[in-house]
Design a protein around this motif. Structure first.
Motif, short mmCIF file in Angstrom:
data_model
loop_
_atom_site.label_atom_id
_atom_site.label_comp_id
_atom_site.label_asym_id
_atom_site.label_seq_id
_atom_site.Cartn_x
_atom_site.Cartn_y
_atom_site.Cartn_z
N ILE A 112 -0.99 -5.58 18.59
CA ILE A 112 -2.19 -5.48 18.91
C ILE A 112 -2.71 -4.56 20.12
CG2 ILE A 112 -2.21 -7.29 20.80
CD1 ILE A 112 -4.81 -8.36 19.52
N ASP A 113 -3.83 -3.78 19.91
CA ASP A 113 -4.42 -2.75 20.96
C ASP A 113 -5.66 -3.37 21.72
OD1 ASP A 113 -2.44 -1.01 20.50
OD2 ASP A 113 -3.43 -0.16 19.01
N PHE A 114 -5.87 -2.94 22.95
CA PHE A 114 -7.18 -3.48 23.79
C PHE A 114 -7.65 -2.46 24.07
CE2 PHE A 114 -9.18 -4.57 27.76
CZ PHE A 114 -10.05 -5.56 27.25
N ASN A 115 -8.98 -2.36 23.73
CA ASN A 115 -9.78 -1.00 24.40
C ASN A 115 -10.25 -1.33 25.67
OD1 ASN A 115 -11.60 0.94 24.45
ND2 ASN A 115 -13.08 0.06 23.01
N LYS A 120 -17.56 -0.66 25.21
CA LYS A 120 -16.64 -1.05 23.92
C LYS A 120 -17.11 -0.42 22.60
CE LYS A 120 -13.99 -3.65 26.72
NZ LYS A 120 -12.83 -3.09 27.25
N HIS A 121 -18.51 -0.09 22.57
CA HIS A 121 -19.14 0.42 21.58
C HIS A 121 -19.09 1.97 21.31
CE1 HIS A 121 -19.71 -3.80 21.19
NE2 HIS A 121 -20.45 -4.15 22.07
N ALA A 122 -18.60 2.53 22.30
CA ALA A 122 -18.62 3.98 22.32
C ALA A 122 -17.56 4.43 21.01
CB ALA A 122 -18.06 4.74 23.66
N ALA A 123 -18.24 5.66 20.53
CA ALA A 123 -17.26 6.12 19.45
C ALA A 123 -15.93 6.63 19.77
CB ALA A 123 -18.12 7.64 18.99
N ASN A 124 -15.50 6.82 21.00
CA ASN A 124 -14.39 7.10 21.19
C ASN A 124 -13.55 5.78 21.98
OD1 ASN A 124 -14.57 9.87 20.56
ND2 ASN A 124 -15.50 10.08 22.60
N ARG A 125 -12.27 5.76 22.03
CA ARG A 125 -11.67 4.59 22.54
C ARG A 125 -10.38 4.99 23.29
NH1 ARG A 125 -12.61 2.90 16.81
NH2 ARG A 125 -14.47 1.78 16.76
N VAL A 172 2.36 0.45 24.54
CA VAL A 172 1.67 1.62 23.91
C VAL A 172 0.47 1.90 24.76
CG1 VAL A 172 0.58 2.32 21.67
CG2 VAL A 172 2.11 0.80 21.47
N PHE A 173 0.01 3.20 24.86
CA PHE A 173 -1.13 3.93 25.64
C PHE A 173 -1.48 4.68 24.32
CE2 PHE A 173 -3.52 7.19 28.00
CZ PHE A 173 -4.25 6.45 28.57
N GLY A 174 -2.77 4.91 24.20
CA GLY A 174 -3.42 5.73 23.20
C GLY A 174 -4.84 6.05 23.34
N ILE A 175 -5.23 7.03 22.70
CA ILE A 175 -6.69 7.71 22.83
C ILE A 175 -6.96 7.85 21.37
CG2 ILE A 175 -8.09 9.70 23.30
CD1 ILE A 175 -6.75 9.74 25.99
N ASP A 176 -8.15 7.62 21.07
CA ASP A 176 -8.90 7.61 19.70
C ASP A 176 -10.37 8.45 19.82
OD1 ASP A 176 -10.31 7.40 17.12
OD2 ASP A 176 -9.67 4.99 16.79
N ALA A 177 -10.41 9.54 19.29
CA ALA A 177 -11.43 10.30 19.57
C ALA A 177 -12.33 10.65 18.24
CB ALA A 177 -11.06 11.71 20.23
N LYS A 178 -13.41 10.37 18.11
CA LYS A 178 -14.19 10.72 16.88
C LYS A 178 -14.47 12.25 16.70
CE LYS A 178 -18.39 9.54 14.22
NZ LYS A 178 -19.69 8.65 14.36
N VAL A 179 -14.26 12.81 15.46
CA VAL A 179 -14.25 14.17 15.15
C VAL A 179 -15.83 14.38 14.46
CG1 VAL A 179 -13.56 15.95 13.77
CG2 VAL A 179 -11.96 14.50 14.90
N GLY A 186 -6.20 10.76 16.98
CA GLY A 186 -5.67 10.01 18.17
C GLY A 186 -4.18 10.25 18.40
N TRP A 187 -3.78 9.84 19.54
CA TRP A 187 -2.21 10.07 19.69
C TRP A 187 -2.01 8.90 20.80
CZ3 TRP A 187 -1.50 9.99 25.17
CH2 TRP A 187 -2.56 10.33 25.88
N SER A 188 -0.45 8.46 20.87
CA SER A 188 -0.18 7.40 21.65
C SER A 188 1.04 7.96 22.38
CB SER A 188 0.04 6.01 20.62
OG SER A 188 1.11 6.45 19.81
N VAL A 189 1.50 7.21 23.35
CA VAL A 189 2.60 7.42 24.14
C VAL A 189 3.18 6.06 24.01
CG1 VAL A 189 3.66 7.97 26.16
CG2 VAL A 189 2.05 9.44 25.52
#
Length: 229
Positions: A112-115, A120-125, A172-179, A186-189
């Protein structure tokens, strides 16, 4: 007899009291609206499917890598349960030791991931999360016959179909960006930690599907193409 000054003071106090009362009622109404808006957000906000480009590129450019896809569920733009399924492959030959190593098998992760963004409702997370991972695989290891430099006997060996399994966890740490539209990048470490394993007679696997090279860093990563559904 009440003077005009006293009447003016009383009137001013009455106006201030009315203004404070109206303002307080207005704030309470706004709070009720905010709470109402939060309560009306549906639990299920959609799904995301993704594919890891990094693992595929690694396989194309080296002797090992993996193909991986994922399905993530969006719960109120806050919690994101996820399942990741992949297929890891290694086929390598060490010219120094003359050892050949082959394996290929599916692997599975669930977590599970947590934003963590305030909005919370932004396009990027931005995510933090955890995974439990598992794979069951077989290994072929071979070393061609070579005379031992001291004892002069042949030192070759061969192991075929050694059955192994591996369990590990990932932070996990990750970023999800809307194009644009439903497309995200997105990417994760990831920090990987082995939990328990069974590696049959070979002693230690050089490559574990989904986990990577055993002697390598415990850090890993993904670069994902993501589609909102």
């Amino acid at each position: 007899m009440i003077s005009r000054q006293n009447i003016s003071i009383y009137a001013s106090r009455l106006v201030v009291s009315l203004m404070l009362t109206i303002s307080w009622q207005g704030l309470q109404a706004q709070e009720k609206v905010v709470v109402l808006e939060q309560d009306t957000i549906p639990l299920l906000r959609g799904f995301q499917v993704s594919f890891d480009i990094f693992g595929a590129a690694q396989k194309a450019l080296s002797s090992y890598g993996q193909y991986e896809g994922a399905l993530r569920v969006n719960l109120r733009d806050k919690w994101f349960p996820i399942v990741e399924i992949g297929y890891g492959i290694a086929d390598t030959h060490d010219e120094v030791t003359e050892i050949s190593y082959k394996t290929q098998a599916p692997y599975f992760r669930a977590g599970i991931d947590f934003n963590v963004l305030k909005n919370k409702h932004a396009a990027n997370r931005v995510f933090v999360g955890a995974r439990y991972a598992f794979t069951s695989y077989k290994i072929d290891v071979e070393r061609r016959d070579l005379p031992d430099p001291i004892w002069k006997w042949d030192s070759g060996f061969s192991v075929t179909g050694a059955a192994c399994n591996y369990h590990w966890m990932e932070l996990v740490f990750g970023i999800d960006a809307k194009v644009f539209g439903p497309l995200h990048l997105g990417w994760s470490v990831r920090y990987k930690r082995r939990l328990f394993h069974n590696e049959d007679e070979i002693g230690r696997s050089w490559y574990v599907p989904g986990f990577g090279i055993y002697n390598d860093s415990r850090l890993g990563g993904t670069f994902n193409v993501i589609i909102d559904i």
